[in-house]
Design an enzyme around this catalytic site. Structure first.
Site, PDB file in Angstrom:
ATOM      1  N   GLU A 287       0.868  -1.194   0.000  1.00  0.00           N
ATOM      2  CA  GLU A 287       0.000   0.000   0.000  1.00  0.00           C
ATOM      3  C   GLU A 287       0.895   1.231   0.000  1.00  0.00           C
ATOM      4  OE1 GLU A 287      -3.185   0.130  -0.647  1.00  0.00           O
ATOM      5  OE2 GLU A 287      -2.961  -2.019  -0.947  1.00  0.00           O
ATOM      6  N   CYS A 321      -1.697   9.233   3.604  1.00  0.00           N
ATOM      7  CA  CYS A 321      -1.735   8.870   2.179  1.00  0.00           C
ATOM      8  C   CYS A 321      -3.073   9.274   1.583  1.00  0.00           C
ATOM      9  CB  CYS A 321      -1.517   7.381   2.036  1.00  0.00           C
ATOM     10  SG  CYS A 321      -2.644   6.428   3.045  1.00  0.00           S
TER      11      CYS A 321
END
Ligand SMILES: NC(=O)c1ccc[n+]([C@@H]2O[C@H](COP(=O)([O-])OP(=O)(O)OC[C@H]3O[C@@H](n4cnc5c(N)ncnc54)[C@H](O)[C@@H]3O)[C@@H](O)[C@H]2O)c1
Ligand SMILES: N[C@@H](CCC=O)C(=O)O
Length: 519
Positions: A287, A321
């Site tokens: 990720e 993020c």
């Protein structure tokens, strides 16, 4: 196993004086324990290393939060060896007993909640509400993955042909290397580790070098929860020292990584190389970063849109993020939205999260000197590329790694509007119409989160189909995905779309097996 249904952990209410008092007490208590050394833990034994990682408070870099071991290839080798040995027995334990350890770890986290928050404040520089959301998320991961393992323990239903029985079930994979970032040091480290463990794997757990002390606390909680020695091997160290070794080793069965695109792609490449004695294709769960956009059209509730842009852009100083780093505004409402965004952003309180009045701080420091330099570089670039409508030049990092909330009005091809900055810097871009706005939002190699503010049903339906992101949110902010409610993971260069906190996550850590018997 009888359990109450899964439910997200509630956030603490900071208008409640009792919570504020507990937090102040925890800050005092943890503040008195700073500076301690934390060894690596391999096979349950403390292991000292030649070098050390010195972790500092980003709001006051003269304050040492703690020291941890800095593993080298020697300790990485030990950890892989022990994890390989421990897999023999751990992979044979029942899913129920593994789930119970996660439930116990969740209970310990709940009991130690304020202490964990205080570590987050000191080492991560997090405002209290951000620290709290993150620890709650760590608890959620434990509670959710425990239940998910119970759901999957007997496999899932498949069809059979007459005269045969077909069974489809899951089994543990092997040794997993868990590599975590610093921005969610409790939640993401706990989530990635617990998923790997509850599925019957053993792990080498490497926290970020910037939040290794929190890593030590998380490891301690798993130990306190009764995890047998060797199942979780805590290996603090620099990615540059041990990352390639751990990823490239033949004993590693899978790598679960969360961090930057650059590191994720390197891991993916290295893991794909076959080396001597390797008996499997390594699995990579990765990720990575984002350059997330919020689109505001001309029908939107502009007050809510502006408030949510600011919340999504500046929560934890933009170091998520999922953070909104691009606001793409319809030309007809551009001036009005920008005005409201400025008003909201100017009201943010920048301050020291570890102070008595920390509950009122909205924006703290960025995590480290390298991050401060990186974000400052983007601020300089933005000034050349566009119009800085908010923000000041960053000060002296010796006084804390503070960067004030910054807004650039820029063209879509500006560097600040294209690259992940990971700091409190928002690019505001004007779009001709909704088509143009959606095109601009999708014009990025990343595809993690995205949002649309609109009352136009056609626009929302189009974005539902066409917005190129793993997590798309309408008429709300784009950060703070809830475990079990908003499974999280990105498209494109944002990663392998593993969807942490969702129903597809645990199977990524197991081998699916089909067994057929003819009668
Ligand atoms: N998609 C998500 O769910 C998610 C969540 C949090 C953070 N992130 C991303 O993480 C980044 C910020 O985190 P960061 O600065 O810690 O990222 P990073 O890539 O610098 O570091 C992440 C981890 O990788 C390790 N590492 C470094 N070099 C390595 C190598 N060669 N081999 C193996 N491991 C290595 C580091 O030590 C650290 O533990 C941002 O890009 C952010 O968007 C993504
Ligand atoms: N899952 C978190 C982001 C994690 C990455 O930084 C969110 O939804 O805000």
């Amino acid at each position: 196993m009888g359990l109450i249904p899964y439910k997200n952990e509630e956030y603490l209410d900071w208008s409640d004086e009792a919570n504020v008092a507990k937090m102040r007490a925890a800050l005092k208590d943890v503040g008195g324990r700073l500076g301690k050394s934390h060894p690596a833990i391999i096979g349950g034994k403390p292991i000292e290393t030649d070098g050390e990682i010195v972790s500092v408070n980003p709001a006051d870099p003269s304050q040492i939060v703690g020291r941890t071991a800095a593993a080298t290839e020697r300790e990485a080798d030990m950890a892989l060896d022990v994890a390989t040995g421990a897999f023999e027995h751990w992979s044979r334990t029942t899913p129920e007993s593994r789930a119970r350890i996660l439930l116990r770890a969740a209970a310990i986290m709940k009991r130690r909640r304020f202490e964990l928050l205080a570590w987050e404040v000191f080492e991560g520089g997090k405002p209290w509400n951000e620290a709290d959301a993150q620890v709650a998320e760590g608890i959620d991961f434990l509670e959710y993955y425990a239940r998910e393992m119970l759901r999957l323990k007997d496999g899932v239903e498949i069809y059979a042909i007459p005269g045969e029985e077909s069974r489809y079930s899951y089994q543990p994979m092997g040794v997993g290397v868990i590599i975590a970032p610093w921005n969610f040091p409790t939640a993401i480290l706990t989530g990635m580790s617990s998923a790997a463990i509850v599925t019957g794997n053993t792990i080498v757990m490497k926290p970020s070098e910037f939040t290794s002390v929190i890593g030590a606390v998380v490891a301690e909680i798993f130990e306190e929860a009764g995890l047998p020695e060797g199942v979780l091997n805590f290996l603090p160290g620099y990615g540059s020292d041990i990352g390639d070794y751990l990823v490239g080793d033949a004993r590693t069965r899978f790598i679960s990584f969360t961090g930057s695109m650059k590191t994720g792609l390197r891991i993916n490449e290295l893991a794909a190389r076959q080396i001597e004695n390797q008996r499997w294709v390594k699995r990579v769960i990765a990720e990575m970063g984002g350059k997330d956009a919020m689109v505001i059209d001309d029908s939107a509730d502009l007050d809510s849109a502006a408030a949510d842009i600011v919340k999504s852009a500046y929560g934890y100083s933009g170091q998520k993020c999922s953070a909104a780093s691009r606001a793409i505004l319809h030309a007809d409402v551009y001036d009005e939205v920008l005005g409201k965004v400025l008003e909201n952003a100017r009201a943010l309180k920048i301050g020291l999260p570890a102070e008595e009045d920390g509950a009122t701080v909205n924006v703290g420091p960025v995590i480290s000197e390298p991050q401060f330099e990186k974000v400052s570089g983007y601020v300089d670039a933005g000034k050349q590329e566009g119009d800085r409508v908010l923000g000041e030049d960053p000060g002296d990092p010796k006084n804390g790694y503070f960067v004030s909330p910054t807004i650039f009005a820029v063209e879509p091809d500006a560097k600040v509007a294209r690259e992940e900055i990971f700091g409190p810097v928002l690019s505001v871009i004007k779009a001709r119409d909704f088509d143009d706005a959606l095109r601009l939002a999708n014009d990025s190699p990343y595809g993690l989160t995205g949002g649309v503010y609109s009352k136009n049903r056609d626009h929302l339906e189009r974005a539902r189909r066409e917005f190129k992101a793993g997590n798309v949110y309408f008429n709300r902010g784009i950060t703070g995905a809830l475990v079990g409610v908003q499974p999280f993971g990105g498209f494109g260069m944002s990663g392998t779309d593993s969807k942490a906190g969702g129903p597809d996550y645990l199977p990524l850590h197991m081998l699916a097996r089909t067994v057929v018997e003819r009668f």
